[in-house]
Design a protein around this motif. Structure first.
Motif, PDB file in Angstrom:
ATOM      1  N   UNK A 102       0.831  -1.210   0.000  1.00 33.21           N
ATOM      2  CA  UNK A 102       0.000   0.000   0.000  1.00 33.21           C
ATOM      3  C   UNK A 102       0.867   1.262   0.000  1.00 33.21           C
ATOM      4  N   UNK A 103       1.963   1.180   0.719  1.00 35.25           N
ATOM      5  CA  UNK A 103       2.844   2.333   0.815  1.00 35.25           C
ATOM      6  C   UNK A 103       3.447   2.661  -0.565  1.00 35.25           C
ATOM      7  N   UNK A 104       3.857   1.642  -1.285  1.00 38.43           N
ATOM      8  CA  UNK A 104       4.399   1.864  -2.635  1.00 38.43           C
ATOM      9  C   UNK A 104       3.302   2.390  -3.571  1.00 38.43           C
ATOM     10  N   UNK A 105       2.102   1.841  -3.431  1.00 39.61           N
ATOM     11  CA  UNK A 105       0.980   2.330  -4.256  1.00 39.61           C
ATOM     12  C   UNK A 105       0.719   3.807  -3.945  1.00 39.61           C
ATOM     13  N   UNK A 106       0.711   4.152  -2.674  1.00 39.08           N
ATOM     14  CA  UNK A 106       0.475   5.548  -2.264  1.00 39.08           C
ATOM     15  C   UNK A 106       1.562   6.463  -2.837  1.00 39.08           C
ATOM     16  N   UNK A 127     -11.996  -5.800   5.946  1.00 38.68           N
ATOM     17  CA  UNK A 127     -11.758  -4.805   7.008  1.00 38.68           C
ATOM     18  C   UNK A 127     -10.258  -4.672   7.285  1.00 38.68           C
ATOM     19  N   UNK A 128      -9.554  -5.802   7.187  1.00 40.74           N
ATOM     20  CA  UNK A 128      -8.112  -5.795   7.433  1.00 40.74           C
ATOM     21  C   UNK A 128      -7.396  -5.012   6.327  1.00 40.74           C
ATOM     22  N   UNK A 129      -7.817  -5.227   5.075  1.00 44.98           N
ATOM     23  CA  UNK A 129      -7.197  -4.489   3.956  1.00 44.98           C
ATOM     24  C   UNK A 129      -7.420  -2.989   4.124  1.00 44.98           C
ATOM     25  N   UNK A 130      -8.629  -2.618   4.532  1.00 45.42           N
ATOM     26  CA  UNK A 130      -8.928  -1.193   4.710  1.00 45.42           C
ATOM     27  C   UNK A 130      -8.032  -0.616   5.812  1.00 45.42           C
ATOM     28  N   UNK A 131      -7.875  -1.345   6.899  1.00 42.62           N
ATOM     29  CA  UNK A 131      -7.039  -0.849   8.009  1.00 42.62           C
ATOM     30  C   UNK A 131      -5.593  -0.663   7.554  1.00 42.62           C
ATOM     31  N   UNK A 132      -5.077  -1.599   6.772  1.00 40.77           N
ATOM     32  CA  UNK A 132      -3.697  -1.450   6.253  1.00 40.77           C
ATOM     33  C   UNK A 132      -3.594  -0.220   5.360  1.00 40.77           C
ATOM     34  N   UNK A 133      -4.583  -0.076   4.486  1.00 43.63           N
ATOM     35  CA  UNK A 133      -4.555   1.052   3.545  1.00 43.63           C
ATOM     36  C   UNK A 133      -4.643   2.381   4.293  1.00 43.63           C
ATOM     37  N   UNK A 134      -5.476   2.425   5.311  1.00 40.65           N
ATOM     38  CA  UNK A 134      -5.628   3.674   6.071  1.00 40.65           C
ATOM     39  C   UNK A 134      -4.329   4.032   6.807  1.00 40.65           C
ATOM     40  N   UNK A 135      -3.561   3.016   7.159  1.00 44.55           N
ATOM     41  CA  UNK A 135      -2.279   3.288   7.842  1.00 44.55           C
ATOM     42  C   UNK A 135      -1.349   4.170   7.015  1.00 44.55           C
ATOM     43  N   UNK A 136      -1.454   4.048   5.675  1.00 42.30           N
ATOM     44  CA  UNK A 136      -0.551   4.849   4.835  1.00 42.30           C
ATOM     45  C   UNK A 136      -1.264   6.047   4.223  1.00 42.30           C
ATOM     46  N   UNK A 137      -2.502   6.286   4.652  1.00 48.24           N
ATOM     47  CA  UNK A 137      -3.172   7.522   4.242  1.00 48.24           C
ATOM     48  C   UNK A 137      -4.294   7.392   3.232  1.00 48.24           C
ATOM     49  N   UNK A 138      -4.619   6.181   2.784  1.00 47.82           N
ATOM     50  CA  UNK A 138      -5.768   6.038   1.878  1.00 47.82           C
ATOM     51  C   UNK A 138      -7.060   6.280   2.646  1.00 47.82           C
ATOM     52  N   UNK A 139      -8.073   6.759   1.926  1.00 48.86           N
ATOM     53  CA  UNK A 139      -9.388   6.853   2.553  1.00 48.86           C
ATOM     54  C   UNK A 139     -10.334   5.866   1.868  1.00 48.86           C
ATOM     55  N   UNK A 140     -11.355   5.487   2.636  1.00 50.28           N
ATOM     56  CA  UNK A 140     -12.278   4.453   2.155  1.00 50.28           C
ATOM     57  C   UNK A 140     -13.696   4.835   2.526  1.00 50.28           C
ATOM     58  N   UNK A 141     -14.584   4.731   1.529  1.00 51.69           N
ATOM     59  CA  UNK A 141     -16.007   4.938   1.745  1.00 51.69           C
ATOM     60  C   UNK A 141     -16.664   3.556   1.677  1.00 51.69           C
TER      61      UNK A 141
END
Ligand SMILES: C[S@@+](CC[C@H](N)C(=O)[O-])C[C@H]1O[C@@H](n2cnc3c(N)ncnc32)[C@H](O)[C@@H]1O
Length: 192
Positions: free
Chosen positions: A120-124, A157-171
């Motif tokens: 996720x960090x590399x994607x961000x 839910x786990x994927x969303x939590x990982x993504x949010x750690x690097x700054x992604x937002x999720x609706x």
């Protein structure tokens, strides 16, 4: 370093699990979409469909030479000139793309990686402001006909939590049920 448990069954069986164009449409890919990166293109199940939908270049990365060769052949045969298949280990080398340089990243069937936050960090890093990270993965359900071992299979839910750690937002409205066996998540990088 190859992502654990990321082998696939034969191509015909793998293709039977997905309707690529329908999935990519759900994520909003269109002729207005610019450059895209696919982390682990495999057989190219999504590569050709995505290449046809978008206007930008499509960087298809994989660690397996035979997958890259196959995707090259398929794209040449289909005249998909915007595809750039690249033999690359994105775990140890990253994507090699510049900061804020692409509009879309695809993390499809890859987040059972031991260090998902690094992906996720590399994607961000490489996404432009306002860019999207599209995720699909096997349902957390041991009865699916394939998929990584249930102990390492991430829940949405786990994927969303990982993504949010690097700054992604999720609706939550951008979570999709991709029948028969997958779920999808659309994650967004802020515009500013
Ligand atoms: C389970 S398959 C998914 C393929 C494709 N994303 C799809 O959903 O059809 C995972 C792919 O990622 C590739 N892969 C695994 N680890 C990788 C790494 N470290 N760098 C690049 N590709 C990798 C594998 O070779 C395989 O082709």
């Amino acid at each position: 370093m190859k992502v654990r448990d990321s082998g696939m069954p034969d191509e015909e069986m793998w293709d039977s699990f997905f309707c690529p164009r329908k999935i990519l449409n759900l994520f909003g890919l269109s002729k207005e979409t610019g450059d895209l990166v696919e982390f682990g293109c495999g057989y190219g199940t999504f590569t050709q469909a995505a290449a046809e939908l978008i206007s930008g270049k499509l960087y298809a990365l994989d660690i397996e030479p035979e997958m890259i060769q196959l995707v090259k052949q398929k794209c040449q045969a289909a005249g998909a000139l915007n595809v750039r298949p690249q033999l690359r280990d994105f775990v140890t080398q990253g994507t090699g793309l510049a900061d804020s340089s692409v509009e879309v990243t695809l993390l499809f069937n890859i987040l059972h990686h031991a260090q998902p936050v690094a992906l996720f960090s590399e994607a961000m890093r490489i996404l432009q402001p306002g860019g999207i990270c599209a995720v699909i993965h096997w349902n957390y359900d041991a009865s699916t006909p394939r998929g990584p071992a249930i102990e390492i299979r991430p829940r949405p839910e786990q994927c969303v939590a990982w993504a949010e750690q690097v700054g992604f937002s999720f609706d939550p409205q951008e979570r999709f049920d991709l029948q028969p066996y997958h779920y999808g998540l659309l994650l967004r990088k802020a515009l500013t």
